[in-house]
Design a protein around this motif. Structure first.
Motif, mmCIF file in Angstrom:
data_model
loop_
_atom_site.group_PDB
_atom_site.id
_atom_site.type_symbol
_atom_site.label_atom_id
_atom_site.label_comp_id
_atom_site.label_asym_id
_atom_site.label_seq_id
_atom_site.Cartn_x
_atom_site.Cartn_y
_atom_site.Cartn_z
ATOM 1 N N LEU A 240 0.833 -1.201 0.000
ATOM 2 C CA LEU A 240 0.000 0.000 0.000
ATOM 3 C C LEU A 240 0.870 1.255 0.000
ATOM 4 C CD1 LEU A 240 -2.697 1.489 0.233
ATOM 5 C CD2 LEU A 240 -2.554 1.146 2.708
ATOM 6 N N TYR A 241 1.904 1.272 0.820
ATOM 7 C CA TYR A 241 2.797 2.433 0.882
ATOM 8 C C TYR A 241 3.553 2.608 -0.424
ATOM 9 C CZ TYR A 241 2.015 1.666 5.880
ATOM 10 O OH TYR A 241 1.460 1.456 7.111
ATOM 11 N N ARG A 242 3.918 1.494 -1.056
ATOM 12 C CA ARG A 242 4.632 1.566 -2.335
ATOM 13 C C ARG A 242 3.722 2.111 -3.438
ATOM 14 N NH1 ARG A 242 6.805 -4.003 -3.523
ATOM 15 N NH2 ARG A 242 7.803 -2.903 -5.232
ATOM 16 N N ALA A 243 2.413 1.815 -3.354
ATOM 17 C CA ALA A 243 1.460 2.363 -4.323
ATOM 18 C C ALA A 243 1.223 3.843 -4.047
ATOM 19 C CB ALA A 243 0.146 1.591 -4.268
ATOM 20 N N LEU A 244 1.091 4.200 -2.771
ATOM 21 C CA LEU A 244 0.882 5.605 -2.402
ATOM 22 C C LEU A 244 2.062 6.489 -2.774
ATOM 23 C CD1 LEU A 244 -0.763 5.268 1.108
ATOM 24 C CD2 LEU A 244 -1.779 6.335 -0.903
ATOM 25 N N ALA A 245 3.227 5.908 -2.881
ATOM 26 C CA ALA A 245 4.428 6.679 -3.196
ATOM 27 C C ALA A 245 4.296 7.439 -4.518
ATOM 28 C CB ALA A 245 5.657 5.770 -3.233
ATOM 29 N N HIS A 246 3.390 7.022 -5.385
ATOM 30 C CA HIS A 246 3.156 7.739 -6.642
ATOM 31 C C HIS A 246 2.648 9.158 -6.412
ATOM 32 C CE1 HIS A 246 3.682 4.583 -9.699
ATOM 33 N NE2 HIS A 246 3.169 3.752 -8.808
ATOM 34 N N VAL A 247 1.954 9.379 -5.285
ATOM 35 C CA VAL A 247 1.299 10.664 -5.024
ATOM 36 C C VAL A 247 1.778 11.206 -3.677
ATOM 37 C CG1 VAL A 247 -0.914 11.869 -4.948
ATOM 38 C CG2 VAL A 247 -0.709 9.737 -6.240
ATOM 39 N N PRO A 248 2.942 11.858 -3.675
ATOM 40 C CA PRO A 248 3.506 12.345 -2.415
ATOM 41 C C PRO A 248 2.563 13.253 -1.620
ATOM 42 C CG PRO A 248 5.075 12.619 -4.211
ATOM 43 C CD PRO A 248 3.790 12.166 -4.823
ATOM 44 N N SER A 249 1.755 14.059 -2.301
ATOM 45 C CA SER A 249 0.858 14.975 -1.589
ATOM 46 C C SER A 249 -0.239 14.230 -0.821
ATOM 47 C CB SER A 249 0.223 15.962 -2.564
ATOM 48 O OG SER A 249 -0.556 15.270 -3.517
ATOM 49 N N ALA A 250 -0.548 12.994 -1.225
ATOM 50 C CA ALA A 250 -1.558 12.200 -0.533
ATOM 51 C C ALA A 250 -0.938 11.239 0.481
ATOM 52 C CB ALA A 250 -2.374 11.412 -1.544
ATOM 53 N N MET A 251 0.322 10.912 0.285
ATOM 54 C CA MET A 251 0.941 9.872 1.111
ATOM 55 C C MET A 251 1.012 10.247 2.590
ATOM 56 S SD MET A 251 4.484 7.890 0.408
ATOM 57 C CE MET A 251 4.958 6.492 1.405
ATOM 58 N N ALA A 252 1.536 11.408 2.903
ATOM 59 C CA ALA A 252 1.691 11.799 4.314
ATOM 60 C C ALA A 252 0.337 11.903 5.025
ATOM 61 C CB ALA A 252 2.475 13.096 4.436
ATOM 62 N N PRO A 253 -0.666 12.571 4.446
ATOM 63 C CA PRO A 253 -1.970 12.608 5.133
ATOM 64 C C PRO A 253 -2.600 11.221 5.297
ATOM 65 C CG PRO A 253 -1.879 14.295 3.430
ATOM 66 C CD PRO A 253 -0.654 13.438 3.265
ATOM 67 N N PHE A 254 -2.447 10.374 4.299
ATOM 68 C CA PHE A 254 -2.996 9.029 4.389
ATOM 69 C C PHE A 254 -2.325 8.246 5.515
ATOM 70 C CE2 PHE A 254 -3.228 4.542 3.563
ATOM 71 C CZ PHE A 254 -4.555 4.355 3.223
ATOM 72 N N LEU A 255 -1.012 8.356 5.608
ATOM 73 C CA LEU A 255 -0.280 7.657 6.666
ATOM 74 C C LEU A 255 -0.695 8.150 8.050
ATOM 75 C CD1 LEU A 255 3.258 7.530 5.031
ATOM 76 C CD2 LEU A 255 1.648 5.624 5.329
ATOM 77 N N LYS A 256 -0.915 9.447 8.154
ATOM 78 C CA LYS A 256 -1.352 10.028 9.433
ATOM 79 C C LYS A 256 -2.738 9.498 9.816
ATOM 80 C CE LYS A 256 -0.886 14.431 11.652
ATOM 81 N NZ LYS A 256 -0.619 15.837 11.478
ATOM 82 N N LEU A 257 -3.655 9.463 8.857
ATOM 83 C CA LEU A 257 -4.992 8.941 9.107
ATOM 84 C C LEU A 257 -4.921 7.458 9.484
ATOM 85 C CD1 LEU A 257 -8.108 9.084 9.057
ATOM 86 C CD2 LEU A 257 -7.964 8.552 6.610
ATOM 87 N N GLY A 258 -4.189 6.682 8.720
ATOM 88 C CA GLY A 258 -4.070 5.252 9.007
ATOM 89 C C GLY A 258 -3.496 4.988 10.383
ATOM 90 N N SER A 259 -2.497 5.746 10.755
ATOM 91 C CA SER A 259 -1.887 5.597 12.075
ATOM 92 C C SER A 259 -2.892 5.915 13.173
ATOM 93 C CB SER A 259 -0.665 6.514 12.184
ATOM 94 O OG SER A 259 -0.142 6.469 13.488
ATOM 95 N N ALA A 260 -3.647 6.974 12.989
ATOM 96 C CA ALA A 260 -4.650 7.352 13.988
ATOM 97 C C ALA A 260 -5.726 6.277 14.115
ATOM 98 C CB ALA A 260 -5.277 8.693 13.630
ATOM 99 N N LEU A 261 -6.191 5.744 12.997
ATOM 100 C CA LEU A 261 -7.237 4.725 13.040
ATOM 101 C C LEU A 261 -6.752 3.428 13.683
ATOM 102 C CD1 LEU A 261 -8.879 5.199 9.526
ATOM 103 C CD2 LEU A 261 -9.837 5.837 11.746
ATOM 104 N N LEU A 262 -5.513 3.059 13.411
ATOM 105 C CA LEU A 262 -4.992 1.803 13.946
ATOM 106 C C LEU A 262 -4.521 1.906 15.388
ATOM 107 C CD1 LEU A 262 -3.075 0.303 10.907
ATOM 108 C CD2 LEU A 262 -5.199 -0.503 11.924
ATOM 109 N N SER A 263 -3.991 3.033 15.781
ATOM 110 C CA SER A 263 -3.377 3.089 17.107
ATOM 111 C C SER A 263 -4.081 3.988 18.107
ATOM 112 C CB SER A 263 -1.914 3.513 16.975
ATOM 113 O OG SER A 263 -1.819 4.816 16.438
ATOM 114 N N ARG A 264 -4.961 4.855 17.667
ATOM 115 C CA ARG A 264 -5.586 5.790 18.606
ATOM 116 C C ARG A 264 -7.108 5.706 18.638
ATOM 117 N NH1 ARG A 264 -2.323 9.675 15.740
ATOM 118 N NH2 ARG A 264 -0.220 9.122 16.256
#
Length: 163
Positions: free
Chosen positions: A54-78
């Motif tokens: 998933l991260y390797r696919a997101l790497a195509h769109v840097p502007s979406a990658m960081a926000p997506f990772l932040k959201l995913g982290s929040a959903l999984l850990s918080r």
């Protein structure tokens, strides 16, 4: 989902055929990723994060990658939903959607969250299984309602609220 050949996960639709792949987007290696994505991937690796497809696919769109990772982290850990129930819901959505990738990513997380092999196998037919507690059954019913109908019937919402 059930297991087929080593490394191949199969779902409701059957086995992956010869030449079929789960990814439809080319997965970028760190060295081919745009600089912003490469930097994110390097920081993740330095923290011991496994770089999943998933991260390797997101790497195509840097502007979406960081926000997506932040959201995913929040959903999984918080999130307030306990890990066991969260993983039950994710596996159920993966099953409903026939998402081999999502199932493969979350099956190990479900085990880490305490689900047994029998419980994981029972996700597909949870309605007929005695493997789940009333609370887990309410989570699974809610998950099905959201995944199938988007709008959750009042009685399903009320039952979830009792837990």
């Amino acid at each position: 989902m059930t297991k087929g050949a080593p490394g191949a996960t199969v779902g409701r639709g059957g086995r992956l055929g010869k030449g079929e792949r789960m990814a439809r987007v080319r997965l970028l290696d760190k060295k081919e990723a745009p600089p912003e994505s490469r930097e994110l991937l390097e920081r993740m690796e330095a923290r011991g994060v496994m770089i999943i497809n998933l991260y390797r696919a997101l790497a195509h769109v840097p502007s979406a990658m960081a926000p997506f990772l932040k959201l995913g982290s929040a959903l999984l850990s918080r999130a307030e939903l306990p890990a066991r129930e969260r993983e039950l819901a994710i596996l159920r959505v993966a099953w409903q959607a026939g998402s081999q990738y999502e199932w493969a990513q979350h099956e190990p997380l479900a085990r880490e969250a305490g689900l047994t092999e029998a419980e994981i196998a029972a996700v597909a037919g949870w309605e007929r299984s005695a493997a789940f507690s009333p609370r887990e059954r309410a989570v699974l019913a809610y998950t099905d309602a959201v995944a199938r109908e988007v709008q959750v019937p009042d009685e399903v919402f009320e039952e979830l609220g009792r837990h």
